[in-house]
Enzyme design. Structure first.
Site, PDB file in Angstrom:
ATOM      1  N   LYS A   1       4.917  -0.479 -14.468  1.00 36.48           N
ATOM      2  CA  LYS A   1       6.111  -1.184 -13.994  1.00 36.48           C
ATOM      3  C   LYS A   1       6.675  -2.049 -15.130  1.00 36.48           C
ATOM      4  CE  LYS A   1       4.797  -1.799  -9.111  1.00 36.48           C
ATOM      5  NZ  LYS A   1       5.917  -1.070  -8.471  1.00 36.48           N
TER       6      LYS A   1
ATOM      7  N   ARG B   1       1.103   5.461  -0.796  1.00 44.21           N
ATOM      8  CA  ARG B   1       1.090   6.605   0.118  1.00 44.21           C
ATOM      9  C   ARG B   1      -0.152   7.474  -0.107  1.00 44.21           C
ATOM     10  NH1 ARG B   1       6.789   8.629  -2.122  1.00 44.21           N
ATOM     11  NH2 ARG B   1       6.950   6.371  -2.412  1.00 44.21           N
TER      12      ARG B   1
END
Ligand code: BES
Ligand code: MN
Ligand code: ZN
Length: 495
Positions: free
Chosen positions: A275, A349
């Site tokens: 990130k 996920r």
């Protein structure tokens, strides 16, 4: 500590009486309070406008050392959340004055067109949550929480509400437990340590637990959890917290089992898809789903909840390293399906699907809900205060949204369009963890999860927005908000 009081307000000795004042109507029924308010409104700068306040010292009419009048605005705007905020702000205003015990006068429920439980409950919640100070990592603990907050009511049915204070306190302790886990720095809560901390809290209650360590995850074929955890020196865990009130008793006639799954990424660096540094420090909050689920289970045990609820918490740290999963890797999940890793930052996920497949197989839940700080896209869609609910089960969505309204942990229904599913197509594996477009990222994440739940009744709650707040709110400090605990408890106790 919370208490409920009734009797003659002017005769009670206390450090401070707090009186909420409505701008345009009288909301109290006690003549003594009405008289006090009439006098307070004679003070030129005070008429009950929202957030106006005036403090009287050593008032002659009362045995209190102080009376604090606080405006809460116009009658038609007053609801449970206004009362929570009022109570929270009151406590925050009084903590620096180093008081230890105060009395808040509850308005008359009839005059607010609310039930007594809602009025007293909201004031208790705002006061208890607003009294929480997270200063574990400060050398000087300058602010001290109040020792006792009493809520005064002149209502005849006050007796029947006695249990309310202790119930609300139990639920709010759960919220605070979740807040503290979320606010904890990531160097102190790597997977092994966070799981140990959760187990330590669970052991004190009527909960059983199982920890799958790295070896057990391998034996079980949990390739998705292992892939996300592979870059970190602290290895992943799957924690199962089982609240089963029927364990030692005769089997009941209806034996419901609910499963709650919580995303537990103790720090989300993004992995090899690192990130940008913007607010990377906030990614310690990526275990908020797990924190809320663990705190909910502990709270259910304290409340002696009536049916079985199992928490399934995949806990990992998502880090880049020589051992980290690469974009392009293909992994085999617990379900047997393969996933191409399109992006190592779509890690939530991945850990959720192994946890959910396992939960379905082991516990055959009647209903499964997962809670996760899953996507930045959900914050773009709904902002920082509202969670997204994804499910094709309409009654389930309706109940979750209703609990969101009741607790002010707001949830909004989001679509799960079938025709978006091809966006997750992979050329090489059964599915890609990354959509081929950046648009609708919260939806494609939910659709990815849906591929692994088959026909179980299931809802996904994306709490990326409301789980954490850089700034403090009316009844919450900066950091973890504990979002989800009051919501889930309300939902589960209304079934
Ligand atoms: N943990 C993040 C989502 C998030 C973002 C939570 C901001 C709280 C605040 C999640 O793992 C993530 O990185 N999601 C990506 C998905 C993308 C790579 C498909 C996102 O939302 O950008
Ligand atoms: Mn991520
Ligand atoms: Zn994440």
């Amino acid at each position: 500590m919370l208490k409920l009081l009734s009797g003659e307000i002017l005769k009670i000795k206390t450090e401070c009486i707090v009186v909420p004042v409505c701008e345009d109507e009288e909301i109290h029924a006690d003549p003594a309070l009405i008289h006090l308010i009439e006098n307070a409104k004679k003070i030129k700068e005070f008429n009950g406008e929202k957030d106006d306040s005036v403090m009287l010292f050593e008032p002659s009419e009362s045995k209190a050392e102080r009376i604090l009048f606080i405006g809460i605005g116009k009658l038609d705007k007053i609801n449970a959340e206004v009362l929570r905020s009022f109570a929270g702000k009151t406590i925050k205003q009084l903590i620096p004055k180093e008081l230890s015990e105060i009395i808040i006068c509850a308005p008359s429920p009839e005059k607010l067109h609310l039930t007594e439980e809602v009025v007293l409950g909201a004031i208790f919640e705002g006061a208890f949550l607003g009294n929480h100070i997270f200063d574990k990592y400060k050398k000087d603990k300058k602010r001290k929480p109040l020792k006792t907050v009493s809520v005064f009511t002149d209502s005849k049915t006050a007796k029947s509400q006695r249990l309310l204070a202790s119930r609300i306190q139990t639920v709010c302790r759960g919220t605070i437990l979740a807040r503290e886990w979320v606010s904890m720095p990531p160097n102190e809560k790597q997977p092994e340590r966070l799981v140990r901390s959760m187990v330590k809290a669970a052991e004190k209650e009527d909960l059983s637990f199982t920890i799958l360590d790295e070896k057990a995850l391998k034996q079980n074929g949990m390739g998705a959890i292992l892939a996300v955890g592979s870059g970190s020196r602290s290895k992943p865990r799957l924690l199962i917290l089982d609240y089963n009130p029927f364990k030692n008793r005769k089997a009941p006639k209806t034996k419901k089992t609910f499963v709650l799954v919580g995303k537990g990424v103790t720090f989300d660096s993004g992995g090899i898809n690192l990130k940008p540094s913007g607010s990377l420090d906030e990614m310690k909050m990526d275990m908020s789903g797990a924190a809320s689920v663990a705190a909910t289970l502990i709270t259910l045990a304290r409340l002696k909840h009536k049916f079985r609820v199992v928490g399934v918490l995949p806990v990992v740290e998502n880090m880049p390293s020589g051992e980290a999963t690469r974009p392009g890797d293909i992994i085999k999940t617990y379900s047997g399906k393969t996933v191409e890793i399109g992006n190592t930052d779509a890690e939530g996920r991945l850990i959720l699907i192994d946890a959910m497949s396992y939960a379905i197989k082991m516990f055959k839940p009647d209903v499964m809900i997962d809670m996760a700080t899953l996507t930045g896209a959900c914050i773009i869609a709904l902002g920082e205060k509202i969670a997204g609910v994804f499910s094709t089960d309409e009654p389930l969505v309706k109940d979750i949204v209703a609990s969101g309204e009741a607790t002010a942990e707001r949830c909004w229904p989001m679509p799960m369009p079938e025709d978006y599913k091809p966006l997750l197509k992979s050329e090489f594996a059964d599915i890609n963890n990354m959509s081929s477009t950046r648009w609708g990222g919260a939806i494609t994440a939910a659709l990815f999860l849906s591929e692994f739940v088959e026909d179980t009744r299931w809802a996904h709650i994306d709490i990326a927005g409301p789980a954490y707040s850089k700034k403090s709110g009316d009844y919450c400090g900066a950091g973890g908000t504990g979002f989800g605990v009051r919501l889930l408890i309300d939902f589960l106790t209304k079934i």
